[in-house]
Design a protein around this motif. Structure first.
Motif, short mmCIF file in Angstrom:
data_model
loop_
_atom_site.label_atom_id
_atom_site.label_comp_id
_atom_site.label_asym_id
_atom_site.label_seq_id
_atom_site.Cartn_x
_atom_site.Cartn_y
_atom_site.Cartn_z
N VAL A 48 26.18 -37.31 -11.21
CA VAL A 48 25.78 -36.36 -12.25
C VAL A 48 26.06 -34.96 -11.70
N GLY A 49 26.42 -34.03 -12.56
CA GLY A 49 26.64 -32.65 -12.11
C GLY A 49 25.33 -31.91 -11.99
N HIS A 50 25.05 -31.37 -10.79
CA HIS A 50 23.82 -30.61 -10.57
C HIS A 50 24.17 -29.13 -10.39
N LEU A 51 23.73 -28.30 -11.31
CA LEU A 51 24.01 -26.87 -11.20
C LEU A 51 22.70 -26.11 -11.06
N SER A 52 22.62 -25.32 -10.01
CA SER A 52 21.42 -24.50 -9.80
C SER A 52 21.71 -23.11 -10.35
N LEU A 53 20.98 -22.75 -11.37
CA LEU A 53 21.21 -21.43 -11.99
C LEU A 53 20.06 -20.50 -11.63
N ARG A 54 20.40 -19.31 -11.17
CA ARG A 54 19.38 -18.29 -10.98
C ARG A 54 19.78 -17.08 -11.80
N CYS A 55 18.88 -16.64 -12.67
CA CYS A 55 19.15 -15.43 -13.45
C CYS A 55 17.81 -14.85 -13.88
N ASP A 56 17.89 -13.80 -14.70
CA ASP A 56 16.68 -13.06 -15.06
C ASP A 56 16.19 -13.53 -16.42
N GLN A 57 14.99 -14.08 -16.46
CA GLN A 57 14.50 -14.61 -17.75
C GLN A 57 14.17 -13.50 -18.74
N LYS A 58 14.18 -12.23 -18.26
CA LYS A 58 13.93 -11.12 -19.19
C LYS A 58 15.23 -10.56 -19.75
N ASN A 59 16.37 -11.09 -19.29
CA ASN A 59 17.67 -10.61 -19.74
C ASN A 59 18.13 -11.45 -20.95
N ALA A 60 17.94 -10.89 -22.16
CA ALA A 60 18.21 -11.64 -23.39
C ALA A 60 19.68 -12.04 -23.50
N GLU A 61 20.56 -11.21 -22.96
CA GLU A 61 21.99 -11.51 -23.04
C GLU A 61 22.32 -12.76 -22.21
N GLN A 62 21.73 -12.83 -21.02
CA GLN A 62 21.96 -14.01 -20.18
C GLN A 62 21.40 -15.26 -20.85
N LEU A 63 20.21 -15.14 -21.42
CA LEU A 63 19.59 -16.30 -22.06
C LEU A 63 20.45 -16.82 -23.21
N SER A 64 21.01 -15.88 -24.00
CA SER A 64 21.81 -16.34 -25.14
C SER A 64 23.16 -16.89 -24.67
N THR A 65 23.68 -16.36 -23.56
CA THR A 65 24.93 -16.92 -23.02
C THR A 65 24.71 -18.35 -22.55
N VAL A 66 23.58 -18.60 -21.88
CA VAL A 66 23.28 -19.96 -21.42
C VAL A 66 23.18 -20.90 -22.62
N LYS A 67 22.53 -20.41 -23.66
CA LYS A 67 22.38 -21.26 -24.85
C LYS A 67 23.74 -21.55 -25.48
N GLU A 68 24.60 -20.56 -25.46
CA GLU A 68 25.94 -20.73 -26.03
C GLU A 68 26.74 -21.76 -25.23
N ILE A 69 26.62 -21.71 -23.88
CA ILE A 69 27.40 -22.61 -23.03
C ILE A 69 26.86 -24.03 -23.09
N LEU A 70 25.54 -24.18 -23.00
CA LEU A 70 24.95 -25.51 -22.87
C LEU A 70 24.46 -26.08 -24.20
N GLY A 71 24.34 -25.22 -25.20
CA GLY A 71 23.78 -25.67 -26.47
C GLY A 71 22.30 -25.95 -26.36
N LEU A 72 21.68 -25.35 -25.35
CA LEU A 72 20.27 -25.64 -25.06
C LEU A 72 19.67 -24.39 -24.43
N GLU A 73 18.43 -24.07 -24.82
CA GLU A 73 17.81 -22.87 -24.25
C GLU A 73 17.21 -23.16 -22.89
N LEU A 74 17.16 -22.14 -22.03
CA LEU A 74 16.48 -22.28 -20.75
C LEU A 74 14.97 -22.41 -21.03
N PRO A 75 14.30 -23.38 -20.41
CA PRO A 75 12.85 -23.45 -20.57
C PRO A 75 12.21 -22.31 -19.78
#
Lengths: 98, 223
Positions: free
Chosen positions: B60-87
């Motif tokens: 299985v592919g394991h990706l460790s992501l570290r980013c800023d949960q207050k950065n709305a642009e990063q959050l929406s990019t993650v959602k766009e890539i994975l089709g799923l929001e960061l919890p």
């Protein structure tokens, strides 16, 4: 075993998951070059060995791997307060004595 | 030094980290999971009934992501890539049929994706993600064990120091803790099944431990 509240995870966990990292609120001198040997030695080596309330740094090593502060009574081991890095303790030795 | 810009690199690739395809397309290239040496498939189906059912979710592919949960642009990019929001709630996970995102700490998430999509998804992050972030592919260093069965809670009680009662540990909750003194990221899938993300270097030890701990319940290997 202590049951420690991790402010990042938001729940109590076993002490096994944590590591104590010593006295909290030790400020690194802003300009180490201009410190005297005594000042630098004081910063580097000298720590409190309190009987009673002690503010200390802990890390949730097996959990979220974040650091935070604990105010603990070294006599009873009771954890009086848990607070984040950058915050000041609200439970201090002075108040405890009164 | 001055002609770095003329080094012949694709301008789009400059400033981006190199991404390696860790699982080759060529089927002749052998890939070994951390539990390759015990040959779980050969044990599958030998025993039919037991209190514990175990299987490895290998490659299985394991990706460790570290980013800023207050950065709305990063959050929406993650959602766009994975089709799923960061919890964003501590100790929770968001999943769909392909992707699982586990909360690891306030600025870290463990994302698992199908092995053959890892390279593509990592590339998408490199292409689209903005700001200060880090993405590390740890697929080779970890594996996933799925344990389920009527005795699974009794088994885990011997292994982990966390409260496993379903009121404290409901389905979807993620906890990283010590598992028999080794580290594990544990997620509850439902009442009687859990998923452990474990380190490659501890995989053999944890396998031996689980075998021993589940002896009284009966261990069934699934494929």
């Amino acid at each position: 075993m202590l049951s420690i509240y991790c402010p990042h995870c938001g729940e109590h966990r076993e002490e096994e998951e944590f590591h104590p990292k010593g006295q909290a609120h030790i400020v690194r001198p802003l300009d180490p070059e201009s410190c005297s040997d005594k000042e630098w030695g004081q910063y580097l080596y000298f720590r409190k060995n309190t009987r009673g309330l002690h503010h200390e740094l802990w890390v949730h090593a097996a959990g979220c791997r974040k650091f935070f502060n604990i105010t603990r009574d070294t006599v009873s081991y009771e954890i009086r307060e848990v607070y984040l890095i950058g915050e000041q303790p609200s439970v201090t030795s002075d108040r405890a004595q009164s | 030094m001055s002609n770095l810009n003329e080094s012949g690199l694709n301008p789009a690739a400059q400033g981006k980290a190199a991404v390696m395809k860790q699982i080759p397309d060529d089927a002749a290239v052998r890939a070994e999971s951390p539990l390759h040496h015990i040959d779980l498939p050969s044990m599958a189906g030998k025993q039919k009934d037991g209190g514990i059912y175990l299987k490895e979710l290998a490659f299985v592919g394991h990706l460790s992501l570290r980013c800023d949960q207050k950065n709305a642009e990063q959050l929406s990019t993650v959602k766009e890539i994975l089709g799923l929001e960061l919890p964003l709630q501590p100790l929770t996970s968001n999943t769909n049929d392909q992707v699982q995102i586990r909360w690891m700490s306030p600025d870290e998430w463990l994302i698992t994706v199908p092995g053959d999509r890892t390279f593509e998804i990592e590339g998408l992050f490199r292409e689209k993600m903005t700001g200060h972030y880090s993405l590390v592919n740890g697929s080779g260093g970890q594996t996933i064990l799925e344990v389920r069965g009527p005795s699974v809670v009794d088994l885990l009680k011997k292994c982990v120091p966390v409260d496993l009662h379903s009121s404290e540990f409901p389905g979807g909750k993620v906890v990283s803790t010590t598992f028999a003194k080794a580290g594990a990221v544990i997620r509850r899938l439902d009442e009687q099944s859990f998923e452990l993300v474990i380190r490659r270097s501890f995989a053999d030890y944890i396998w031996l431990w689980i075998q021993d701990a589940s002896q009284e319940f009966g261990l069934v290997i699934e494929q």
